[in-house]
Design a protein around this motif. Structure first.
Motif, mmCIF file in Angstrom:
data_model
loop_
_atom_site.group_PDB
_atom_site.id
_atom_site.type_symbol
_atom_site.label_atom_id
_atom_site.label_comp_id
_atom_site.label_asym_id
_atom_site.label_seq_id
_atom_site.Cartn_x
_atom_site.Cartn_y
_atom_site.Cartn_z
ATOM 1 N N GLY A 78 38.468 13.013 72.061
ATOM 2 C CA GLY A 78 36.992 12.863 71.420
ATOM 3 C C GLY A 78 36.166 12.943 72.809
ATOM 4 N N PRO A 79 34.767 12.450 72.671
ATOM 5 C CA PRO A 79 33.966 12.860 73.862
ATOM 6 C C PRO A 79 34.358 12.335 74.960
ATOM 7 C CG PRO A 79 33.734 10.275 73.064
ATOM 8 C CD PRO A 79 34.775 11.105 72.450
ATOM 9 N N ASP A 80 35.675 12.140 75.317
ATOM 10 C CA ASP A 80 36.192 12.012 76.957
ATOM 11 C C ASP A 80 36.975 13.710 77.626
ATOM 12 O OD1 ASP A 80 35.680 9.276 76.821
ATOM 13 O OD2 ASP A 80 37.144 8.511 76.257
ATOM 14 N N ARG A 81 36.712 14.205 76.690
ATOM 15 C CA ARG A 81 37.668 15.705 77.791
ATOM 16 C C ARG A 81 36.768 16.059 78.153
ATOM 17 N NH1 ARG A 81 35.852 17.708 71.210
ATOM 18 N NH2 ARG A 81 37.333 16.627 70.344
ATOM 19 N N ASN A 82 37.428 16.710 79.247
ATOM 20 C CA ASN A 82 37.437 17.004 80.709
ATOM 21 C C ASN A 82 36.487 18.432 79.911
ATOM 22 O OD1 ASN A 82 39.295 19.641 80.173
ATOM 23 N ND2 ASN A 82 40.530 17.882 81.193
ATOM 24 N N ASP A 83 35.635 18.616 81.584
ATOM 25 C CA ASP A 83 35.364 20.098 81.026
ATOM 26 C C ASP A 83 35.892 21.160 80.644
ATOM 27 O OD1 ASP A 83 32.765 19.178 82.391
ATOM 28 O OD2 ASP A 83 33.234 19.792 84.120
ATOM 29 N N ASN A 84 37.377 21.778 80.564
ATOM 30 C CA ASN A 84 38.402 22.491 80.225
ATOM 31 C C ASN A 84 38.195 22.729 78.508
ATOM 32 O OD1 ASN A 84 38.022 23.581 82.884
ATOM 33 N ND2 ASN A 84 40.068 22.515 83.021
ATOM 34 N N GLU A 85 38.212 21.705 78.732
ATOM 35 C CA GLU A 85 38.526 20.517 77.193
ATOM 36 C C GLU A 85 37.464 21.282 76.289
ATOM 37 O OE1 GLU A 85 42.139 17.900 78.065
ATOM 38 O OE2 GLU A 85 40.008 17.206 77.617
#
Length: 407
Positions: free
Chosen positions: A299-306
């Motif tokens: 969800g909102p905890d994705r890193n920049d790549n994701e």
């Protein structure tokens, strides 16, 4: 080295037996006294050992990633208990236990491989002296002494004197040229393996002392191999060069197929996955669906790549689903869903604000300041004492004027 080899003499029997079995196979193809037969037997020994260590290699990868993720917490513990070493150690152990991390797991493959390495060194030393050992009888020992790899006997070393080399029916120049090339290749493969790990498979968003340690090892390990390599027999150099190449290939596969989150390798992997999805209109492969499923679950905890991956999918008209598949939708709708997900992402404070908040634990938040400002505002209909004092006057209750004073 002879003393160390004797410590691991209990495993020289199995090592010599494996070499003899492979020598029978390759001897039937290339000839029993050739360097190809004995050299490939050592290479095959390495392959057998490394295949057996694959489960430990998986644990090593997981341990290294856990250690990297724990570095900020470990640094906080060190700063908090910097004057209490015992409490610091207790908190570290507690952190390892809670996260299921074992710091020694990253060293297990090397530690478990070392007995085979020293046992092989012991076997080759016996071959050089013409003594039997384990499953190697006198006939096989004489055959191994006659075996040459590009003109260098498998029991010869870079530092051998001319007399020792002549006893093995070789020239000192050939031995030193072959061993020098193998030492350079061994050190270069070690350097490239570590460099590949640092450049592609490290989370670049987390700057920790662990990264600096790995960067130092990238230069220290090749130097150690080069210094120690001049005392290794040619057969041991074959062993170590083979295991370095195996490690490099194994790591390359892991980096390409299961990269560290937040790393450059993950960005490249997700770009390949995006290209595959846009070409075929679906996520092909169970492992790829598992990757998409994990990204959706963050969800909102994705890193920049994701986040870039999800945004690129939206532009292509795809929305990732919780089961790891993708759904074809109108690009405008997909963009709206991606924008909604970005709005859920909490705004990241700047480094200066985070440091200021940490340095002033008693400072009031913006919400508290707003409440205080509202409380200080005068109520409607009131004046006089609630009116803000003019410049130059004292705030608070005013003293009554003396009767004789002028109004």
């Amino acid at each position: 080295m002879d003393t160390i080899g004797n410590l691991f003499s209990f495993i020289t029997g199995p090592v010599s037996w494996i070499i003899v079995q492979f020598h029978k196979l390759y001897g039937a193809i290339f000839g029993p006294d050739t360097g190809w037969a004995w050299g490939l037997s050592i290479v095959s020994l390495v392959i057998v050992i490394r295949i057996a260590l694959i489960p430990l290699f998986v644990k090593q990868i997981k341990s290294m990633r856990n250690m990297q993720a724990l570095q900020p917490k470990m640094k906080a513990i060190q700063e908090r208990y910097k004057n209490d070493r015992q409490r610091q150690s207790e908190e570290m152990m507690k952190l390892y236990k809670e996260t299921g991390t074992n710091p020694l797991s990253s060293c297990l493959p090397i530690l478990l491989q070392s007995p085979f390495f020293f046992a092989l060194y012991h076997v080759l030393s016996k071959i050089a002296s013409g003594d039997t050992i384990g499953s190697l009888n006198q006939q096989l020992v004489d055959s191994a002494r006659e075996a040459h790899i590009f003109g260098a006997p498998i029991a010869a070393k870079f530092m051998d004197d001319p007399g020792t080399v002549e006893a093995l029916n070789a020239s000192l120049l050939d031995v030193r040229i072959v061993t020098a090339i193998m030492i350079v290749m061994m050190s270069a493969s070690q350097f490239f393996t570590q460099r590949q790990l640092m450049q592609k498979n490290v989370d670049l968003t987390v700057k920790t002392p662990y990264m600096q340690q790995q960067k130092m090892l990238m230069y220290i390990f090749p130097i150690i191999f080069a210094v120690m390599g001049i005392n290794f027999p040619v057969g041991v150099l074959v062993y170590w060069l083979t295991t370095n190449v195996w490690t490099m290939g194994q790591q390359m596969y892991v980096i390409n197929q299961n990269p560290t989150p937040g790393s450059k390798a993950q960005d490249q992997y997700l770009q390949r996955l995006l290209k595959s999805v846009t070409q075929h209109g679906e996520v092909r492969g169970r492992r790829k669906r598992t990757v998409v499923q994990a990204i959706v679950a963050k969800g909102p905890d994705r890193n920049d790549n994701e986040r870039r991956f999800v945004g690129s999918l939206a532009k292509a008209g795809f929305t990732p689903q919780a089961d790891g598949t993708v759904r074809k939708v109108d690009p405008a709708e997909a963009e709206a869903e991606a924008a909604a997900a970005r709005r859920q992402q909490p705004k990241r404070q700047t480094k200066a604000k985070r440091q200021a908040a940490t340095a002033q634990p008693g400072a009031k938040t913006s919400l508290e300041k707003t409440d205080q400002a509202k409380a200080e505002q005068p109520e409607p209909g009131k004046s006089g004492s609630t009116r803000q004092a003019k410049s130059g006057q004292r705030k608070g209750q005013q003293r009554p004027k003396h009767p004789s004073s002028k109004k």
